[in-house]
Design a protein around this motif. Structure first.
Motif, short mmCIF file in Angstrom:
data_model
loop_
_atom_site.label_atom_id
_atom_site.label_comp_id
_atom_site.label_asym_id
_atom_site.label_seq_id
_atom_site.Cartn_x
_atom_site.Cartn_y
_atom_site.Cartn_z
N LYS A 8 0.84 -1.20 0.00
CA LYS A 8 0.00 0.00 0.00
C LYS A 8 0.87 1.24 0.00
O LYS A 8 1.81 1.36 0.78
N GLU A 23 2.04 4.60 1.05
CA GLU A 23 1.84 5.36 2.28
C GLU A 23 1.50 6.83 1.99
O GLU A 23 0.84 7.49 2.78
N LYS A 24 1.98 7.34 0.87
CA LYS A 24 1.79 8.75 0.54
C LYS A 24 0.89 8.89 -0.68
O LYS A 24 1.08 8.20 -1.66
N ASN A 25 -0.06 9.80 -0.58
CA ASN A 25 -0.95 10.00 -1.73
C ASN A 25 -0.60 11.28 -2.51
O ASN A 25 -1.27 11.62 -3.47
N SER A 71 -10.27 4.97 -5.79
CA SER A 71 -9.36 6.12 -5.77
C SER A 71 -9.44 6.92 -7.07
O SER A 71 -10.05 6.49 -8.05
N ASP A 79 -5.28 19.69 2.51
CA ASP A 79 -6.59 19.05 2.57
C ASP A 79 -6.83 18.19 1.33
O ASP A 79 -7.66 18.51 0.48
N PRO A 125 -8.02 14.47 0.16
CA PRO A 125 -8.63 13.23 0.64
C PRO A 125 -7.71 12.02 0.45
O PRO A 125 -6.89 11.99 -0.47
N GLU A 126 -7.85 11.03 1.30
CA GLU A 126 -6.98 9.86 1.25
C GLU A 126 -7.16 9.03 -0.02
O GLU A 126 -6.25 8.30 -0.41
N ASP A 127 -8.33 9.16 -0.66
CA ASP A 127 -8.57 8.36 -1.88
C ASP A 127 -8.15 9.09 -3.15
O ASP A 127 -8.45 8.64 -4.26
N GLN A 131 7.54 16.06 4.61
CA GLN A 131 6.73 14.84 4.61
C GLN A 131 7.45 13.67 3.93
O GLN A 131 6.90 12.57 3.85
#
Length: 338
Positions: free
Chosen positions: A14, A16-18, A77, A110, A112-114, A137
């Motif tokens: 997965k 970790e960073k989007n 996503s 801001d 979103p995670e998806d 980050q």
């Protein structure tokens, strides 16, 4: 993250960073790594509704907002990619406007995670506020030029995939005369492989028969001849460049750049900097540093400074249109090396 760290990152189940920033001089590594990244994060379902591409500095910020805020369509996503947005530069004609930078200063807090965001940038200024956000980050991957040994080994491996064998010495020679990293070496290696057809072993003669050295490499040899006081050899190399219709202003610029780099490397070696430090501070690709170190050791600082001053004088004469530019270059060589 550097390239090796990014490869390990891609192996995770997965991501970790989007939000990720990709940049660096080695465009081949960056392009390859971006393709591998997109394989992992591009939505498989309904990509026409879940994948958005934005190119250049000017794009619709409202469309970006809407793409980020809207729910994925029959997918877990969404993906937004940006190429050369220039939001990570500080000044210059290619930097993004204040409006775009301020938008991302707020928007990046801001996401979103998806939603995945990927920035693919040619130019990055590590002093910029947005870059520092990504750095904090660890949401970036820098694709720097390979070291000399890694570049040689990669080139040997490249020829192996083409069904050929090349010695480390000849691989290094090919790297030096192309001088522009992995993409250029790959292009020239494929040409050499096609030229040699049934032959397995690649020789320097094969390389010379197919590969046209970049102007910087040709000028480097000319500068070496000038510094060695070999006016005949230097003039011969200048004539070769002129016969290929190379622009005289570009030739002079390459001479000045070569001398400046040789002088810079000389000062750094005298200050006991190692090759990695020299490559980083001088912006010379690591796989070319050794030849600059070798040449810088042969000549005095005074001689290098004198040639650099004469280049400045010749450039002034170019701009004042005081005579034919080819003749002015010949005079530069004769006055310095004659």
């Amino acid at each position: 993250m550097n390239y090796d760290e990014f490869v390990k990152y891609l192996k995770q189940d997965k991501m970790e960073k989007n939000v990720l920033l990709l940049y660096g001089e080695e465009v081949f590594l960056k392009a390859h790594s971006k393709a591998e990244l997109l394989k992992k994060i591009t939505p498989a379902q309904m990509p026409e509704f879940n994948v958005f591409e934005f190119d250049g500095r000017k794009y619709d910020l409202k469309a970006v907002d809407e793409a980020i805020e809207a729910l994925p369509v029959m997918s877990d996503s969404k993906l937004l990619t940006f190429r050369n947005s220039m939001i990570f530069t500080i000044s210059g004609k290619d930097t993004a406007t204040k409006e775009y930078k301020e938008f991302w200063e707020k928007r990046l807090s801001d996401i979103p995670e998806d939603v995945f965001l990927v920035f693919d940038e040619e130019k990055v200024d590590k002093r910029s506020g947005l870059y520092k956000k990504f750095q904090k980050q660890n949401a970036f991957a820098e694709f720097s030029y390979l070291s000399e040994n890694k570049m040689i080994n990669w080139t040997i491996g490249l020829f192996r995939t083409l069904g050929k064998v090349i010695s480390p010495h000849d691989a290094k020679y090919l790297i030096e005369i192309t001088g522009e990293g992995m993409m250029a070496v790959k292009h020239e290696a494929e040409k050499v492989a096609a030229f040699t057809q049934g032959e397995i072993q690649i020789t320097r003669a094969d390389i010379d028969a197919v590969v046209v050295p970049v102007i910087e490499n040709k000028v480097f040899d000319m500068v070496d001849a000038m510094l060695s006081q070999n006016a005949y050899a230097a003039l011969s190399k200048l004539n070769d460049l002129c016969s290929l219709k190379e622009d005289e202003t570009r030739i002079l610029g390459a001479i000045s750049s070569s001398v400046d780099k040789i002088l810079t490397v000389k000062l750094m070696t005298e200050s006991r900097l190692d090759r990695t430090q020299i490559a980083s501070k001088s912006k010379i690709p690591p796989f070319l540093v050794s030849k600059y170190i070798t040449l810088s050791a042969k000549y005095t600082r005074e001689n290098l400074e004198r040639l650099l001053t004469m280049c400045v004088d010749t450039d002034r004469n170019f701009k004042l249109s005081q005579g034919d530019k080819t003749v002015l270059l010949q005079r530069l060589i004769a006055d310095f090396a004659g």
